[in-house]
Scaffold this active site. Structure first.
Site, PDB file in Angstrom:
ATOM      1  CG  LEU A 144      -4.141   6.205   3.144  1.00 57.95           C
ATOM      2  CD1 LEU A 144      -4.579   5.056   4.052  1.00 57.95           C
ATOM      3  CD2 LEU A 144      -3.124   7.075   3.857  1.00 57.95           C
ATOM      4  CD  GLN A 154      -0.980   2.014   2.676  1.00 59.72           C
ATOM      5  OE1 GLN A 154      -0.683   1.474   3.729  1.00 59.72           O
ATOM      6  NE2 GLN A 154      -0.764   3.296   2.462  1.00 59.72           N
ATOM      7  CB  CYS A 155       2.102   3.693  -1.991  1.00 49.20           C
ATOM      8  SG  CYS A 155       1.318   3.688  -3.613  1.00 49.20           S
ATOM      9  CB  ALA A 156      -0.088   8.163  -1.572  1.00 50.72           C
TER      10      ALA A 156
END
Length: 114
Positions: A98, A70-72
């Site tokens: 996210l 998971q990242c932005a």
């Protein structure tokens, strides 16, 4: 060089919607937050483990557990997922990162994770 290209162009990493990722974490999957520390301080998924993308190669990660990167927005996590897949780990990518998680109304926290 061939191995590097194979890593970049290898098998596609399965993507998950935020709800699918949440369901998988309830079954024991671990979310890996590959963003930088300053980004994580602004908000994170409870229970996620922070391993910045640049540190991923040195990280001691669990074998036999599904990992959800998971990242932005989903871009860096897709790169991370490919790296981990090349190491033989069972990995997925959180589509939309996210931002999608928050848009789905799923819980996040700010500050340090306890």
């Amino acid at each position: 060089m061939f191995r590097f290209l194979k890593t970049l162009l290898g098998s596609p990493v399965p993507g998950l919607t935020p709800r699918e990722a949440q369901d998988l974490t309830r079954q024991g999957a671990l979310i890996l937050d590959v963003r930088e520390q300053a980004e994580r301080a602004q908000g994170f998924i409870p229970g996620s483990r922070h391993v910045p993308l640049g540190d991923l190669g040195r990280a001691d990660l669990p074998q036999g557990q599904v990992l959800i990167c998971q990242c932005a927005s989903g871009h860096r996590s897709a790169l991370a997922a490919r790296q981990l897949q090349a190491r033989g780990l069972d990995v997925r990518n959180l589509q939309g990162g996210l931002q999608a998680w928050q848009a789905a109304g799923l819980p996040t926290r700010r500050g340090k994770q306890t």
